[in-house]
Write an enzyme that holds these catalytic residues in place. Sequence first.
Site: not given
Length: 211
Positions: A189-190
Amino acid sequence: MIPDISALHSEYRKSKLSEGELHENPIYQFEKWLTDAIDAKVKEPTAMTLATVNENNQPSARIVLLKFVNEKGLAFFTNYQSRKGNELNKNPKAALVFFWTELERQVRVEGKVSKLSRKISNEYFNLRPKESRISAIISPQSQPIPNRQFLENRVAEYLKNNNEIITPENWGGYILTPRTFEFWQGRENRLHDRFLYKKIGKRWKISRLAP
Ligand SMILES: Cc1cc2nc3c(=O)[nH]c(=O)nc-3n(C[C@H](O)[C@H](O)[C@H](O)COP(=O)(O)O)c2cc1C
């Protein structure tokens, strides 16, 4: 038409990086990650982007190969009269970036370069295959040339004249002495892990950076 690149997306789930596992000296941390990249059979694990800046503050970047690393820094070899050579001559500040795709890792290094000694440059030059040594001798790196034949003629002429294959004056190594190092591990999710090492006097200060 190229495919819709805005929709391309990969999640990084391979690994994580935490304060506890960081070596206090970034060179050792770098050596560990480079070894991981070699063990993982990453293609061209020593390929790094080298960014330099010209006298108009215009940055330029290209790939070079890391040829050794030690407590003084990271070394590469090139033509001293190439574009990068001229830029480094006027402004020795440079940056390096490694991206090891398969490990979802990036390393950034910033610092100043200095030329390696003639002795070290000669030692490395003489390790290269004969053909690459001749190419380094005959290629006026970064200069415009009329065509490919120009290069092939120069090689043939060089061989015909039975010239000695010695390190050209304008060819040799640089070592980048790091002032900062950043280790980036891709996460889901970065929410990546990033750690910045900054040299303060003789010590390295480590901070976690937001992704
Ligand atoms: C994988 C790869 C490795 C390279 N290794 C080197 C290198 O070690 N030294 C070098 O001078 N150029 C190397 N090059 C070529 C440079 O990227 C660049 O084209 C050349 O050095 C001229 O750059 P300049 O005009 O900015 O000086 C490599 C290119 C690639 C793609």
